[in-house]
Design a protein around this motif. Structure first.
Motif, PDB file in Angstrom:
ATOM      1  N   ALA A   1     -17.151 -48.925 -90.814  1.00  0.00           N
ATOM      2  CA  ALA A   1     -18.012 -49.770 -89.971  1.00  0.00           C
ATOM      3  C   ALA A   1     -19.270 -49.029 -89.522  1.00  0.00           C
ATOM      4  O   ALA A   1     -20.279 -49.659 -89.192  1.00  0.00           O
ATOM      5  CB  ALA A   1     -17.227 -50.247 -88.762  1.00  0.00           C
ATOM      6  N   LYS A   2     -19.218 -47.699 -89.500  1.00  0.00           N
ATOM      7  CA  LYS A   2     -20.353 -46.871 -89.064  1.00  0.00           C
ATOM      8  C   LYS A   2     -20.966 -47.360 -87.739  1.00  0.00           C
ATOM      9  O   LYS A   2     -22.160 -47.718 -87.677  1.00  0.00           O
ATOM     10  CB  LYS A   2     -21.447 -46.829 -90.126  1.00  0.00           C
ATOM     11  CG  LYS A   2     -21.061 -46.103 -91.391  1.00  0.00           C
ATOM     12  CD  LYS A   2     -22.304 -45.712 -92.172  1.00  0.00           C
ATOM     13  CE  LYS A   2     -22.002 -44.862 -93.373  1.00  0.00           C
ATOM     14  NZ  LYS A   2     -20.982 -45.377 -94.292  1.00  0.00           N
ATOM     15  N   PRO A   3     -20.175 -47.379 -86.685  1.00  0.00           N
ATOM     16  CA  PRO A   3     -20.723 -47.898 -85.415  1.00  0.00           C
ATOM     17  C   PRO A   3     -21.691 -46.924 -84.756  1.00  0.00           C
ATOM     18  O   PRO A   3     -21.720 -45.738 -85.093  1.00  0.00           O
ATOM     19  CB  PRO A   3     -19.468 -48.053 -84.538  1.00  0.00           C
ATOM     20  CG  PRO A   3     -18.519 -47.043 -85.070  1.00  0.00           C
ATOM     21  CD  PRO A   3     -18.784 -46.919 -86.543  1.00  0.00           C
ATOM     22  N   GLN A   4     -22.443 -47.463 -83.816  1.00  0.00           N
ATOM     23  CA  GLN A   4     -23.236 -46.621 -82.916  1.00  0.00           C
ATOM     24  C   GLN A   4     -22.237 -45.888 -82.020  1.00  0.00           C
ATOM     25  O   GLN A   4     -21.356 -46.522 -81.435  1.00  0.00           O
ATOM     26  CB  GLN A   4     -24.130 -47.530 -82.073  1.00  0.00           C
ATOM     27  CG  GLN A   4     -24.951 -46.796 -81.028  1.00  0.00           C
ATOM     28  CD  GLN A   4     -25.770 -47.757 -80.154  1.00  0.00           C
ATOM     29  OE1 GLN A   4     -25.453 -48.964 -80.040  1.00  0.00           O
ATOM     30  NE2 GLN A   4     -26.819 -47.230 -79.537  1.00  0.00           N
ATOM     31  N   ILE A   5     -22.371 -44.564 -81.924  1.00  0.00           N
ATOM     32  CA  ILE A   5     -21.400 -43.795 -81.131  1.00  0.00           C
ATOM     33  C   ILE A   5     -22.056 -43.364 -79.819  1.00  0.00           C
ATOM     34  O   ILE A   5     -23.137 -42.765 -79.819  1.00  0.00           O
ATOM     35  CB  ILE A   5     -20.903 -42.571 -81.928  1.00  0.00           C
ATOM     36  CG1 ILE A   5     -20.203 -43.061 -83.204  1.00  0.00           C
ATOM     37  CG2 ILE A   5     -19.950 -41.715 -81.088  1.00  0.00           C
ATOM     38  CD1 ILE A   5     -19.834 -41.955 -84.164  1.00  0.00           C
ATOM     39  N   ILE A   6     -21.387 -43.681 -78.731  1.00  0.00           N
ATOM     40  CA  ILE A   6     -21.961 -43.421 -77.403  1.00  0.00           C
ATOM     41  C   ILE A   6     -21.001 -42.547 -76.609  1.00  0.00           C
ATOM     42  O   ILE A   6     -19.858 -42.929 -76.361  1.00  0.00           O
ATOM     43  CB  ILE A   6     -22.203 -44.755 -76.661  1.00  0.00           C
ATOM     44  CG1 ILE A   6     -23.175 -45.623 -77.471  1.00  0.00           C
ATOM     45  CG2 ILE A   6     -22.728 -44.500 -75.259  1.00  0.00           C
ATOM     46  CD1 ILE A   6     -23.329 -47.037 -76.930  1.00  0.00           C
ATOM     47  N   LEU A   7     -21.455 -41.351 -76.235  1.00  0.00           N
ATOM     48  CA  LEU A   7     -20.624 -40.426 -75.463  1.00  0.00           C
ATOM     49  C   LEU A   7     -21.242 -40.256 -74.085  1.00  0.00           C
ATOM     50  O   LEU A   7     -22.427 -39.937 -73.965  1.00  0.00           O
ATOM     51  CB  LEU A   7     -20.561 -39.047 -76.142  1.00  0.00           C
ATOM     52  CG  LEU A   7     -20.252 -38.977 -77.632  1.00  0.00           C
ATOM     53  CD1 LEU A   7     -20.163 -37.511 -78.077  1.00  0.00           C
ATOM     54  CD2 LEU A   7     -18.949 -39.688 -77.954  1.00  0.00           C
ATOM     55  N   PHE A   8     -20.429 -40.458 -73.047  1.00  0.00           N
ATOM     56  CA  PHE A   8     -20.919 -40.255 -71.689  1.00  0.00           C
ATOM     57  C   PHE A   8     -19.968 -39.382 -70.889  1.00  0.00           C
ATOM     58  O   PHE A   8     -18.751 -39.489 -71.034  1.00  0.00           O
ATOM     59  CB  PHE A   8     -21.057 -41.602 -70.946  1.00  0.00           C
ATOM     60  CG  PHE A   8     -22.410 -42.236 -71.083  1.00  0.00           C
ATOM     61  CD1 PHE A   8     -23.521 -41.640 -70.519  1.00  0.00           C
ATOM     62  CD2 PHE A   8     -22.569 -43.433 -71.774  1.00  0.00           C
ATOM     63  CE1 PHE A   8     -24.775 -42.227 -70.631  1.00  0.00           C
ATOM     64  CE2 PHE A   8     -23.818 -44.020 -71.900  1.00  0.00           C
ATOM     65  CZ  PHE A   8     -24.921 -43.409 -71.323  1.00  0.00           C
ATOM     66  N   SER A   9     -20.512 -38.514 -70.073  1.00  0.00           N
ATOM     67  CA  SER A   9     -19.704 -37.766 -69.108  1.00  0.00           C
ATOM     68  C   SER A   9     -20.634 -37.108 -68.089  1.00  0.00           C
ATOM     69  O   SER A   9     -21.842 -37.002 -68.313  1.00  0.00           O
ATOM     70  CB  SER A   9     -18.866 -36.687 -69.798  1.00  0.00           C
ATOM     71  OG  SER A   9     -18.055 -36.031 -68.831  1.00  0.00           O
ATOM     72  N   ALA A  10     -20.025 -36.668 -66.971  1.00  0.00           N
ATOM     73  CA  ALA A  10     -20.786 -35.872 -66.002  1.00  0.00           C
ATOM     74  C   ALA A  10     -20.831 -34.415 -66.439  1.00  0.00           C
ATOM     75  O   ALA A  10     -21.650 -33.641 -65.949  1.00  0.00           O
ATOM     76  CB  ALA A  10     -20.147 -35.996 -64.622  1.00  0.00           C
ATOM     77  N   THR A  11     -19.925 -34.044 -67.336  1.00  0.00           N
ATOM     78  CA  THR A  11     -19.831 -32.638 -67.762  1.00  0.00           C
ATOM     79  C   THR A  11     -19.734 -32.560 -69.285  1.00  0.00           C
ATOM     80  O   THR A  11     -19.077 -33.404 -69.906  1.00  0.00           O
ATOM     81  CB  THR A  11     -18.570 -31.973 -67.171  1.00  0.00           C
ATOM     82  OG1 THR A  11     -17.445 -32.787 -67.487  1.00  0.00           O
ATOM     83  CG2 THR A  11     -18.661 -31.801 -65.663  1.00  0.00           C
ATOM     84  N   PHE A  12     -20.380 -31.560 -69.856  1.00  0.00           N
ATOM     85  CA  PHE A  12     -20.213 -31.264 -71.283  1.00  0.00           C
ATOM     86  C   PHE A  12     -20.136 -29.747 -71.440  1.00  0.00           C
ATOM     87  O   PHE A  12     -21.162 -29.108 -71.700  1.00  0.00           O
ATOM     88  CB  PHE A  12     -21.382 -31.818 -72.115  1.00  0.00           C
ATOM     89  CG  PHE A  12     -21.268 -33.282 -72.445  1.00  0.00           C
ATOM     90  CD1 PHE A  12     -20.470 -33.716 -73.501  1.00  0.00           C
ATOM     91  CD2 PHE A  12     -21.928 -34.228 -71.690  1.00  0.00           C
ATOM     92  CE1 PHE A  12     -20.361 -35.077 -73.797  1.00  0.00           C
ATOM     93  CE2 PHE A  12     -21.823 -35.586 -71.977  1.00  0.00           C
ATOM     94  CZ  PHE A  12     -21.045 -36.007 -73.037  1.00  0.00           C
ATOM     95  N   PRO A  13     -18.961 -29.149 -71.248  1.00  0.00           N
ATOM     96  CA  PRO A  13     -18.889 -27.692 -71.368  1.00  0.00           C
ATOM     97  C   PRO A  13     -19.263 -27.240 -72.784  1.00  0.00           C
ATOM     98  O   PRO A  13     -19.114 -28.019 -73.736  1.00  0.00           O
ATOM     99  CB  PRO A  13     -17.421 -27.375 -71.059  1.00  0.00           C
ATOM    100  CG  PRO A  13     -16.684 -28.645 -71.241  1.00  0.00           C
ATOM    101  CD  PRO A  13     -17.656 -29.754 -70.987  1.00  0.00           C
TER     102      PRO A  13
END
Ligand SMILES: Nc1ncnc2c1ncn2[C@@H]1O[C@H](COP(=O)(O)OP(=O)(O)OP(=O)(O)O)[C@@H](O)[C@H]1O
Length: 468
Positions: free
Chosen positions: A243-255
């Motif tokens: 499907a090759k979707p749009q990938i959305i990553l969210f967080s307050a932290t990204f170590p």
């Protein structure tokens, strides 16, 4: 879907499990709030705290994460979604919403890795994207969202339902024990869940992955962490490969150790990042109490009870058995507390969090299971009964256990939501825990202030000041 008398669509309720009521009416809640204690046995208890929240000022301050120059209208949202936002009392976007939404909604769709402090409105950014990309005339799943806990998945669903109130959106859960019986095909536009159940539904082709245009990971660093849910999340992505979707990553932290993986997981993503010194929320005042030993921690917690119940509070423990033990002891001693952790069954968990959300319970004793994402505006106090420690294999119990700074940020972020004030208190009881706290303090560059354990008047004074 049926429209009701007011012309609203009634979003489908899944398998009798209604999502919890969303937090909202933010603007109305910005008026000065007066929280009054209920009992009258000591000076402490009879005190009244005035909590003034000045959201308008913060949204006009360029240094605030709530600042924006644009309006929601200027962000290119559909009229029906604007209606949903205004019904929730949102009048102006926050910084992350203003910056992320135009990138998220642009065509052709591009991946996004978005970071913003806890309680600054990331959920609306990805929920509005999912709702904007769905073609409601097609009865197929077009957006999926994964979260690390059932509590958070249910909360996200409540936001989808509330923001999509003026659209014909159909939704389903992919969380354990909430699936419609004998379901062979799900056609809901948006499915929100936890990774294990989502894998199952995609594998059995209950969800047809071919139409999925958006794949969201909330609390993305946690979802991608190898020691956490990383493997399962990757499996979901692989099941969506066609499907090759749009990938959305969210967080307050990204170590750092997750950031590289995130870049591979969401290639060529637009990125919105925070500097280390921006990670913690300004409105949260951090304190610590120096306890003599484990037993003294319990005594102090009990002596804080009246303060804990002025608003609402969350007590974090490292282990489930500690949460159970403390809540049992406190209950026997006549205090009203609830406990929540992953060993409880689904129905119990839903009942407990809903009851806390609705304010029927004021003190929740828990583990890291709700450290992330949970949004309850009345929570003005967080206690780290145990400091969060790294979850690396075996390391948790060893003498050199390192503090888990990311989890600390998320835990204290259960208070101070969207410009509100809040307090966090860490219990330390020996050199080891003191050093662990010092490491957190150094990493965040924020002073953690000592409060004497034997001076509850001082505690009350400091609390009053911190909440003003
Ligand atoms: N533009 C806005 N105007 C007013 N209130 C808002 C706005 N955006 C979000 N909120 C409210 O702010 C609160 C926090 O939002 P949200 O839960 O999305 O934060 P978050 O950034 O996802 O936090 P966390 O990192 O803890 O998951 C919610 O109660 C939400 O309804």
């Amino acid at each position: 879907m049926e429209k009701d008398a007011d012309g609203f669509y009634t979003p489908k309720v899944v398998d009798g499990t209604a999502p919890p009521k969303p937090e909202g009416k933010a603007v109305e809640e910005q008026k000065p709030e007066v929280a009054e204690a209920t009992s009258t046995t000591t000076d402490l208890i009879s005190s009244t705290f005035e909590v003034t929240v000045t959201l308008a000022d913060q949204q006009a301050d360029p240094n605030s994460p709530l600042y924006s120059v644009k309006s929601f209208e200027q962000l290119g949202l559909h009229q029906d979604l604007l209606k949903g936002l205004y019904a929730l009392g949102f009048s102006k976007p926050s910084k992350i919403q203003e910056r992320a939404l135009p990138l998220l909604l642009a065509n052709p769709p591009q991946n996004m890795i978005g970071q913003s402090q806890s309680g600054t409105g990331k959920t609306a950014a990805f929920v509005l994207t999912m709702l904007s990309r769905v073609d409601f005339s097609v009865n197929k799943t077009q957006a999926i969202c994964l979260a690390p806990s059932r509590e958070l998945a249910r909360q996200i669903m409540s936001v989808v339902v509330a923001m999509g109130k003026f659209t014909p959106v159909q939704t389903e859960y992919a969380i354990k024990d909430n699936l419609p019986k004998d379901v062979s095909r799900m056609t809901a536009h948006i499915v929100v869940g936890t990774p294990g159940t989502m894998i199952d539904l995609l594998r059995r082709n209950v969800i047809d992955s071919s139409g999925i245009k958006v794949f969201v990971l909330d609390e993305a660093d946690n979802m991608l962490d190898q020691d956490g849910l990383g493997e399962q999340t990757l499996r979901v992505k692989n099941l969506l490969s066609k499907a090759k979707p749009q990938i959305i990553l969210f967080s307050a932290t990204f170590p750092d150790h997750v950031r590289n993986f995130a870049n591979k997981f969401a290639p060529q993503a637009n990125k919105i990042e925070l500097q280390k010194e921006e990670l913690s929320v300004e409105g949260i005042r951090q304190f610590y109490m120096d306890c003599r030993d484990e037993e003294h921690k319990y005594d102090i917690l009990v002596s804080l009870y009246q303060l804990l119940t002025i608003g609402q509070s969350i007590i974090f423990c490292q282990h489930r058995h500690t949460a159970d033990r403390i809540s049992q002891r406190m209950t026997v001693e006549g205090h009203k507390v609830a406990s929540l952790h992953g060993a409880k069954n689904a129905t119990e968990r839903d009942t407990i969090i809903d009851s806390f959300r609705e304010g029927r319970e004021k003190v929740l004793i828990t583990t890291n299971v709700i450290a992330r994402g949970i949004d309850i505006l009345q929570v003005n106090m967080v206690v780290n009964y145990d400091l969060p420690l790294m979850n690396e294999r075996g390391n948790q119990h060893s003498n050199d256990a390192r503090p888990d700074v990311e989890t600390y940020i998320h835990r204290i972020g259960r208070t101070g939501r969207f410009g509100r004030k809040g307090i966090s208190i860490n219990f330390v009881h020996d050199k080891k825990t003191w050093l662990q706290m010092e490491e957190i303090e150094k990493t965040l560059g924020k002073k953690i202030i000592r409060i004497e354990t034997d001076d509850l008047d001082e505690m009350e004074e400091k609390m009053k000041k911190a909440l003003k």
